[in-house]
Write an enzyme that holds these catalytic residues in place. Sequence first.
Site, PDB file in Angstrom:
ATOM      1  N   ARG A  62      46.990  30.974  44.943  1.00 21.14           N
ATOM      2  CA  ARG A  62      48.108  31.341  44.062  1.00 21.14           C
ATOM      3  C   ARG A  62      49.063  32.326  44.750  1.00 21.14           C
ATOM      4  O   ARG A  62      49.629  33.207  44.106  1.00 21.14           O
ATOM      5  CB  ARG A  62      47.604  31.944  42.743  1.00 21.14           C
ATOM      6  CG  ARG A  62      46.772  31.005  41.893  1.00 21.14           C
ATOM      7  CD  ARG A  62      47.608  29.834  41.400  1.00 21.14           C
ATOM      8  NE  ARG A  62      46.891  29.082  40.365  1.00 21.14           N
ATOM      9  CZ  ARG A  62      46.032  28.098  40.613  1.00 21.14           C
ATOM     10  NH1 ARG A  62      45.780  27.730  41.859  1.00 21.14           N
ATOM     11  NH2 ARG A  62      45.447  27.456  39.627  1.00 21.14           N
ATOM     12  N   GLU A  89      48.061  36.288  36.866  1.00 19.64           N
ATOM     13  CA  GLU A  89      48.660  35.188  37.612  1.00 19.64           C
ATOM     14  C   GLU A  89      50.109  35.011  37.159  1.00 19.64           C
ATOM     15  O   GLU A  89      50.973  34.605  37.920  1.00 19.64           O
ATOM     16  CB  GLU A  89      47.867  33.909  37.325  1.00 19.64           C
ATOM     17  CG  GLU A  89      48.040  32.847  38.380  1.00 19.64           C
ATOM     18  CD  GLU A  89      48.111  31.469  37.811  1.00 19.64           C
ATOM     19  OE1 GLU A  89      49.179  31.087  37.308  1.00 19.64           O
ATOM     20  OE2 GLU A  89      47.083  30.766  37.893  1.00 19.64           O
ATOM     21  N   SER A 116      46.792  29.441  33.073  1.00 16.13           N
ATOM     22  CA  SER A 116      45.886  30.560  33.358  1.00 16.13           C
ATOM     23  C   SER A 116      46.692  31.854  33.387  1.00 16.13           C
ATOM     24  O   SER A 116      47.673  31.951  34.116  1.00 16.13           O
ATOM     25  CB  SER A 116      45.221  30.383  34.721  1.00 16.13           C
ATOM     26  OG  SER A 116      44.463  29.209  34.740  1.00 16.13           O
TER      27      SER A 116
HETATM   28  N1  EPU Z   1      34.690  29.058  31.959  1.00 18.44           N
HETATM   29  C1  EPU Z   1      34.021  29.592  30.893  1.00 18.44           C
HETATM   30  N2  EPU Z   1      34.695  29.777  29.729  1.00 18.44           N
HETATM   31  C2  EPU Z   1      36.006  29.450  29.580  1.00 18.44           C
HETATM   32  C3  EPU Z   1      36.698  28.907  30.678  1.00 18.44           C
HETATM   33  C4  EPU Z   1      36.028  28.726  31.865  1.00 18.44           C
HETATM   34  O1  EPU Z   1      32.845  29.904  30.976  1.00 18.44           O
HETATM   35  O2  EPU Z   1      36.545  29.665  28.478  1.00 18.44           O
HETATM   36  C5  EPU Z   1      33.980  28.882  33.258  1.00 18.44           C
HETATM   37  C6  EPU Z   1      33.061  27.699  33.309  1.00 18.44           C
HETATM   38  O3  EPU Z   1      31.964  28.101  34.106  1.00 18.44           O
HETATM   39  C7  EPU Z   1      33.839  26.663  34.087  1.00 18.44           C
HETATM   40  C8  EPU Z   1      34.627  27.551  35.046  1.00 18.44           C
HETATM   41  O4  EPU Z   1      34.894  28.721  34.287  1.00 18.44           O
HETATM   42  O5  EPU Z   1      32.996  25.805  34.751  1.00 18.44           O
HETATM   43  C9  EPU Z   1      35.904  26.960  35.559  1.00 18.44           C
HETATM   44  O6  EPU Z   1      36.743  26.605  34.467  1.00 18.44           O
HETATM   45  P1  EPU Z   1      37.938  25.550  34.625  1.00 18.44           P
HETATM   46  O7  EPU Z   1      37.473  24.356  35.374  1.00 18.44           O
HETATM   47  O8  EPU Z   1      38.540  25.357  33.297  1.00 18.44           O
HETATM   48  O9  EPU Z   1      38.945  26.272  35.612  1.00 18.44           O
HETATM   49  P2  EPU Z   1      39.435  27.760  35.772  1.00 18.44           P
HETATM   50  O10 EPU Z   1      38.777  28.376  36.949  1.00 18.44           O
HETATM   51  O11 EPU Z   1      39.358  28.502  34.487  1.00 18.44           O
HETATM   52  C10 EPU Z   1      41.309  27.094  37.480  1.00 18.44           C
HETATM   53  C11 EPU Z   1      42.789  27.241  37.598  1.00 18.44           C
HETATM   54  C12 EPU Z   1      43.511  26.278  36.679  1.00 18.44           C
HETATM   55  C13 EPU Z   1      43.091  24.870  37.042  1.00 18.44           C
HETATM   56  C14 EPU Z   1      41.566  24.751  36.901  1.00 18.44           C
HETATM   57  C15 EPU Z   1      41.030  23.421  37.333  1.00 18.44           C
HETATM   58  C16 EPU Z   1      43.111  29.556  38.235  1.00 18.44           C
HETATM   59  C17 EPU Z   1      43.614  30.899  37.842  1.00 18.44           C
HETATM   60  N3  EPU Z   1      43.172  28.611  37.322  1.00 18.44           N
HETATM   61  O12 EPU Z   1      40.973  27.492  36.137  1.00 18.44           O
HETATM   62  O13 EPU Z   1      44.899  26.410  36.895  1.00 18.44           O
HETATM   63  O14 EPU Z   1      43.712  23.918  36.207  1.00 18.44           O
HETATM   64  O15 EPU Z   1      40.945  25.759  37.742  1.00 18.44           O
HETATM   65  O16 EPU Z   1      41.034  23.329  38.709  1.00 18.44           O
HETATM   66  O17 EPU Z   1      42.695  29.378  39.382  1.00 18.44           O
HETATM   67  C18 EPU Z   1      46.808  27.579  36.134  1.00 18.44           C
HETATM   68  O18 EPU Z   1      46.813  28.134  37.228  1.00 18.44           O
HETATM   69  O19 EPU Z   1      47.675  27.830  35.248  1.00 18.44           O
HETATM   70  C19 EPU Z   1      45.741  26.643  35.828  1.00 18.44           C
HETATM   71  C20 EPU Z   1      45.612  26.080  34.638  1.00 18.44           C
END
Ligand code: EPU
Length: 342
Positions: A165, A338, A242
């Site tokens: 990012r 972010e 995010s």
């Molecule tokens: N999780 C939870 N609770 C929640 C959300 C997430 O426990 O409410 C944990 C779970 O373990 C899950 C892990 O977090 O397996 C990862 O969650 P998710 O796949 O939803 O992804 P994220 O890490 O929360 C990142 C990006 C997203 C992107 C997704 C998918 C960042 C800051 N965000 O989110 O990007 O879509 O991965 O690759 O890196 C954005 O930047 O606006 C965005 C949506």
Amino acid sequence: MLQIKPDFSLRKLNTFQIDVQAACFCEVTSVDELKEALDYQKKQDLPLLVLGSGSNILFTKDFNGLVVKINLKGTKKVKNDATHIYIRVGAGEIWHDFVKFCIANNYAGAENLSLIYGTVGAAPMQNIGAYGVEIKDIFEDLEAMNIETGEIRVFNKEECKFGYRESIFKNELKGQYIITSVTFKLGNKTKKPKLSIAYGDIQKTLLEMRIPAPTIADVSLAVTNIRMSKLPIPAQIGNAGSFFKNPTIKKKVFEKLKKKFDNMPSFPVDDNNVKIPAGWLIEQCDLKGLRVGEAGVHAKQALVLVNYGKAKGQEIKDLADKVQQTVEEKFGITLSMEVNLM
Ligand code: EPU
């Protein structure tokens, strides 16, 4: 002819749907108009804010300056070699329209980045990423206008200094350049696409969709389905995706924390560091689904803060502070934003 509008509401120009005013506003549809807007801004000595589709910004107050919305359009093939096609896209094109164009033409590489809100020009700013792919993986170069001189400069991938990012445009060159077009390097039709489906729920979703041998269109659909199931649609509930980055912490710190929180998830970064999903940290603090007035922590994805309708930017910011503080107190981990704060 460039039209400058005074006292302009920005509500429809940010996906958080925060109702603030810009002292003046204009939309530019060509590089010449952009230059004209910058000349006006300098002559009037106004603070400048450049907007794509406002999908990564939280306004907490009126903007006492000139807001320039980038509306530079156009999608053009510039080169084709044995394995790749190079497509130059105007900064004002909607990112997901570009992804759909790639899928329709069978150009591989952008499919994991389906349904990300925002414009093409804003995408390299923060090296957008999802499901194991970042824009840097399909990036060739970009053109940007120097705000001071009005000159156009080409930046190649190394010069953009992409990180998680991050790019040079958020750091050393912050506030100095406006991206006007981006050229992507995509797998062409003759090359068998190398799909990235190991990450997250893609494989599971493809199985549920009963697709054993996926195409790029199938991967795009799977990603779209996953995102639709977790992430609120900005037109219905204001949000900017995010809100925080996933924090990177030292492996040693992680191992200590693991003794106390044995189900804490992590992703490797390098030999000494791991990344922790911020959504998990927030959920463990019992903040998922919390609503304070018109601001909230999304019930299906704790990393997303939402505007239920009439929230002021400051209300969202106060909630973000509370989330940051609670996570810090429980885990000793500092979440960094972010989203850009204005
Ligand atoms: N999780 C939870 N609770 C929640 C959300 C997430 O426990 O409410 C944990 C779970 O373990 C899950 C892990 O977090 O397996 C990862 O969650 P998710 O796949 O939803 O992804 P994220 O890490 O929360 C990142 C990006 C997203 C992107 C997704 C998918 C960042 C800051 N965000 O989110 O990007 O879509 O991965 O690759 O890196 C954005 O930047 O606006 C965005 C949506």
